[in-house]
Write an enzyme that holds these catalytic residues in place. Structure first.
Site, mmCIF file in Angstrom:
data_model
loop_
_atom_site.group_PDB
_atom_site.id
_atom_site.type_symbol
_atom_site.label_atom_id
_atom_site.label_comp_id
_atom_site.label_asym_id
_atom_site.label_seq_id
_atom_site.Cartn_x
_atom_site.Cartn_y
_atom_site.Cartn_z
ATOM 1 N N LYS A 68 0.800 -1.228 0.000
ATOM 2 C CA LYS A 68 0.000 0.000 0.000
ATOM 3 C C LYS A 68 0.839 1.289 0.000
ATOM 4 C CE LYS A 68 -4.160 -1.915 2.154
ATOM 5 N NZ LYS A 68 -5.197 -1.667 3.163
ATOM 6 N N ASP A 105 -10.204 2.963 2.765
ATOM 7 C CA ASP A 105 -10.292 2.282 4.068
ATOM 8 C C ASP A 105 -11.124 3.063 5.096
ATOM 9 O OD1 ASP A 105 -8.861 0.064 3.328
ATOM 10 O OD2 ASP A 105 -6.933 0.844 4.009
#
Ligand code: ATR
Length: 281
Positions: A68, A105
């Protein structure tokens, strides 16, 4: 097949990823033709593999552990959500050929808590464990959702301090030393955003953090969520929530980001819950 849009998820290992299943479900229900694969991308070859996918006509990608941060670093442009988290779980090739980093997220967490579990977040006192990329995304989103007080605790205190600086809301954001947690009052909500469960490492926490109305939420799911959620249940938590609902919401957000259509996340979650226990974050 030439004009079928191509998507993938990058991770290492990648065999466990639920993203191909989720996006296939969403696409079938929305009547969209697409190809969505899983691509193993070890950190040392991450850039090269991602570049090859997009140079070869790939339209978008999800990114899971451990890529990420690398995904964030190699992108040309960054959405606000990605900049806040400092990591990206969505990469998109824009019309001018540049690569955009995005992060779903935080939004996924809030949607799961508020809309699926009907949890009121405003006026709540929340403890956030961890200060990595997942915690950063959660922290900004929880403040946006109106929590009254956000206490940050991380094993490495400097990282929690740097997250508190980035949040820049001194009135609402407090720090607690990792070893000083047993001096805290109970919390309305405790969010585990550490990778301890995924790594299979025990994380001893004082039971005094949990009152009889406390809700405990782990961003991981499957076995990785069990140690924290079992601890919370044993300490008397009113409700425990794993990260599978959040995962489905983050996938639905990336689907919407790419296709402009909101898929039925509840139906997809039901489908996953009816399947076998899932392994991790
Ligand atoms: P992610 O992108 O999943 O957030 P990360 O950026 O590597 O991953 O962050 C992992 C988080 O889990 C960090 O807050 C880390 O604490 P440190 O900053 O001290 O490394 C936390 N973490 C990992 N293992 C842990 C453990 N055994 N006990 C407590 N915290 C742990």
């Amino acid at each position: 097949m030439a004009d079928v849009q191509r998507f993938t998820v990058f991770g290492h290992p990648i065999g466990h990823s639920l993203s191909p299943r989720l996006h296939a479900l969403f696409a079938a229900r929305c009547g969209i033709a697409l190809e969505y694969t899983a691509t193993d991308a070890p950190p040392e070859r991450f850039r090269e593999i991602v570049r090859a996918f997009f140079d070869g006509g790939g339209r978008g990608a999800n990114v899971t552990l451990p890529g990420k941060r690398l995904a964030f670093e190699l992108a040309d442009v960054h959405t606000l959500a990605a900049r806040r988290a400092g990591v990206a779980n969505v990469l998109t090739r824009l019309h001018d050929g540049s690569l955009e980093a995005h992060n779903t997220d935080g939004a996924g967490l809030i949607r799961d808590l508020r809309e699926r579990h009907r949890i009121r977040l405003d006026d709540r006192r929340v403890l956030l464990l961890g200060a990595g990329g997942a915690a950063r995304a959660a922290a900004f989103a929880l403040l946006d959702a109106g929590v009254r007080e956000l206490v940050l605790a991380n094993r490495t205190p400097e990282r929690a301090r740097s997250l508190a600086d980035a949040l820049a809301q001194a009135g609402r954001v407090k720090l607690s030393g990792w070893n000083a947690l047993d001096g805290c009052d109970t919390f309305d909500l405790i969010v585990d955003a550490t990778s301890a469960g995924v790594l299979g490492v025990a994380m001893p926490l004082p039971r005094s953090l949990v009152g009889d109305a406390t809700i405990a939420c782990d961003l991981a799911y499957g076995e990785a969520a069990l140690p924290f959620l079992d601890w919370a249940r044993n300490a008397g938590a009113a409700q425990t929530i794993d990260g599978l609902g959040m995962l489905v919401e983050t996938a639905a957000d990336s689907f919407e980001h790419w296709h402009g259509l909101r898929p039925d996340a509840d139906a997809a979650l039901l489908h996953l819950r009816e399947g076998e226990a899932q392994p991790r974050r």
